[in-house]
Design an enzyme around this catalytic site. Sequence first.
Site, PDB file in Angstrom:
ATOM      1  N   HIS A  97       0.862  -1.214   0.171  1.00 27.20           N
ATOM      2  CA  HIS A  97      -0.017  -0.003   0.028  1.00 27.20           C
ATOM      3  C   HIS A  97       0.832   1.273  -0.152  1.00 27.20           C
ATOM      4  O   HIS A  97       1.597   1.453   0.677  1.00 27.20           O
ATOM      5  CB  HIS A  97      -0.847  -0.062   1.191  1.00 27.20           C
ATOM      6  CG  HIS A  97      -1.696   1.325   1.210  1.00 27.20           C
ATOM      7  ND1 HIS A  97      -2.916   1.555   0.476  1.00 27.20           N
ATOM      8  CD2 HIS A  97      -1.529   2.412   1.746  1.00 27.20           C
ATOM      9  CE1 HIS A  97      -3.409   2.617   0.826  1.00 27.20           C
ATOM     10  NE2 HIS A  97      -2.596   3.319   1.282  1.00 27.20           N
ATOM     11  N   ASP A 176     -15.072   2.924   7.130  1.00 24.45           N
ATOM     12  CA  ASP A 176     -14.067   3.854   6.749  1.00 24.45           C
ATOM     13  C   ASP A 176     -14.480   4.774   5.564  1.00 24.45           C
ATOM     14  O   ASP A 176     -14.165   5.838   5.314  1.00 24.45           O
ATOM     15  CB  ASP A 176     -12.828   3.059   6.365  1.00 24.45           C
ATOM     16  CG  ASP A 176     -11.621   3.975   5.749  1.00 24.45           C
ATOM     17  OD1 ASP A 176     -11.278   4.784   6.491  1.00 24.45           O
ATOM     18  OD2 ASP A 176     -11.487   3.838   4.560  1.00 24.45           O
ATOM     19  N   ARG A 183     -14.042  13.231   6.370  1.00 25.34           N
ATOM     20  CA  ARG A 183     -12.683  13.803   6.695  1.00 25.34           C
ATOM     21  C   ARG A 183     -12.110  14.775   5.387  1.00 25.34           C
ATOM     22  O   ARG A 183     -11.717  15.587   5.781  1.00 25.34           O
ATOM     23  CB  ARG A 183     -11.671  12.856   7.057  1.00 25.34           C
ATOM     24  CG  ARG A 183     -11.840  12.003   8.460  1.00 25.34           C
ATOM     25  CD  ARG A 183     -10.969  10.715   8.536  1.00 25.34           C
ATOM     26  NE  ARG A 183      -9.533  10.872   8.276  1.00 25.34           N
ATOM     27  CZ  ARG A 183      -8.714  10.130   7.649  1.00 25.34           C
ATOM     28  NH1 ARG A 183      -9.364   8.981   7.201  1.00 25.34           N
ATOM     29  NH2 ARG A 183      -7.601  10.392   7.325  1.00 25.34           N
ATOM     30  N   SER A 198      -7.712   4.181   8.980  1.00 24.83           N
ATOM     31  CA  SER A 198      -8.195   3.842   7.856  1.00 24.83           C
ATOM     32  C   SER A 198      -7.626   3.080   6.692  1.00 24.83           C
ATOM     33  O   SER A 198      -7.991   2.128   6.294  1.00 24.83           O
ATOM     34  CB  SER A 198      -8.156   5.294   7.235  1.00 24.83           C
ATOM     35  OG  SER A 198      -8.652   5.044   5.792  1.00 24.83           O
ATOM     36  N   LYS A 202      -8.719  -1.399   6.113  1.00 23.79           N
ATOM     37  CA  LYS A 202      -8.933  -2.091   4.878  1.00 23.79           C
ATOM     38  C   LYS A 202      -8.137  -3.367   4.467  1.00 23.79           C
ATOM     39  O   LYS A 202      -8.366  -4.226   3.959  1.00 23.79           O
ATOM     40  CB  LYS A 202      -8.808  -0.773   3.740  1.00 23.79           C
ATOM     41  CG  LYS A 202     -10.127   0.102   3.801  1.00 23.79           C
ATOM     42  CD  LYS A 202      -9.767   1.361   2.911  1.00 23.79           C
ATOM     43  CE  LYS A 202      -8.926   2.260   3.303  1.00 23.79           C
ATOM     44  NZ  LYS A 202      -8.995   3.525   2.893  1.00 23.79           N
TER      45      LYS A 202
HETATM   46  N1  URA Z   1      -5.437   6.780   2.099  1.00 19.45           N
HETATM   47  C1  URA Z   1      -6.620   6.169   3.007  1.00 19.45           C
HETATM   48  O1  URA Z   1      -7.091   5.227   2.746  1.00 19.45           O
HETATM   49  N2  URA Z   1      -7.066   6.492   4.219  1.00 19.45           N
HETATM   50  C2  URA Z   1      -6.521   7.671   4.731  1.00 19.45           C
HETATM   51  O2  URA Z   1      -6.955   8.336   5.837  1.00 19.45           O
HETATM   52  C3  URA Z   1      -5.553   8.305   4.102  1.00 19.45           C
HETATM   53  C4  URA Z   1      -5.346   7.875   2.753  1.00 19.45           C
END
Ligand code: URA
Length: 439
Positions: A97, A176, A183, A198, A202
């Site tokens: 990621h 999320d 946000r 967050s 995932k």
């Molecule tokens: N990417 C995400 O998935 N969440 C965040 O809070 C920031 C970047």
Amino acid sequence: MTEGQHAEQFDAVDMIRTKRDRGTFSQAQIDWTVDAYTRGVIADEQMAALNMAILLNGMTRQEISWWTAAMIASGERMDFSTLRTPEGAVKATSDKHSTGGVGDKITLPLAPLVAVFGVAVPQLSGRGLGHTGGTLDKLEAIPGWRADLTNAQMMRQLSEVGAVICAAGAALAPADKKLYALRDVTGTVEAIPLIASSIMSKKIAEGTGSLVLDVKVGSGAFMKDEEMARELARTMVALGKDAGVNTVALLTNMNTPLGLTAGNAIEVEESVEVLAGGGPADVVELTVTLAQEMLAAAGVHDADPAAALRDGRAMDVWKRMIAAQGGDPDAALPVARESEVVYAPADGVLVELDALSVGVAAWRLGAGRARKEDVVQAGAGVRMHAKPGALVRAGEPLMTLLTDTPEKFERAREALENAVVIAPEGSRPAQRLILDRIS
Ligand code: URA
């Protein structure tokens, strides 16, 4: 209370006051907050206030861990423990990621490269919002390619091809999705506890066995400061390990774009160059380093990813991966209808080519979207002709701007006004790509 309503265990205003006054939450309070927000019991304005209190006053590692677990529990959890090759052998999984950067197309060559060595890559990706591009937007430039797969299709492709890059379904961490959208419009994206929970909710829900995080630092990243990025990396590595996911993080430079392209089709084109054994040195270095980390995290220590780029094995998996999702890997990619060149203003060494400026220019040219519903232009973006460290001459092309809508050139040029610094010959830019490793 009317009939049918059930009593809520806690109160949103108490939660806001607690964090405003630097208090800490219990696990029960966090479970309730995430669940009540997902159910619509906590209103957006209350959650926005709570997010701001978290941004200003932080959360303990324990609170972040509970918050992450509550977000995972809001949706489904995938499981690849039964994944086998078509011959029946067990397959390990690994994922990467990136926290997002300009010209960051690494996932495209990386996923098929890792799959060459028998480790499956279940990469659930998103679309771009703002100046950093989304992996799915890039791949959608390939004629016929589709991002939406069922879980069964994903399993089959992982078994047969070994790599899949597709859209995360709505069932994965729905808390999320709602929280991130809030946000985004309330100035609370940049809170380490909220970013870490967050991303990791995932990735843990996605069910990967191991994970490598590419935490970007610099003007084109949302962590501008190295110490903040290191804290984010440490927090995410700890969350991964606590959840049984073998997690490692690299801190990498995002002061200048990765490679020589920022856009959609042009980033696919550059990824294919890397898969053909060529491509810009920084893209190759980061792809190979992340592949080694992913393979090591999945227990494969004797692989030579650079060789698999040179000898065509990674390209072979790429073509199968694209074809399995309806794409034609040999089709011509879309080309922007209009182009304009930006010239070097002076002689000397290019010491700075600012990532944020290039990202904003590509976005304004049509490569990115300002709102979720916007459609991106496949051919739009910025093609760079020199990287920091290059010697340039006044009047030489530095960048080519690409778009289907020429009225966008002016605003893109404005974004690039202070993007370039040229210093006298003999100057050397700060060029380190990989800044740190956290495990
Ligand atoms: N990417 C995400 O998935 N969440 C965040 O809070 C920031 C970047």
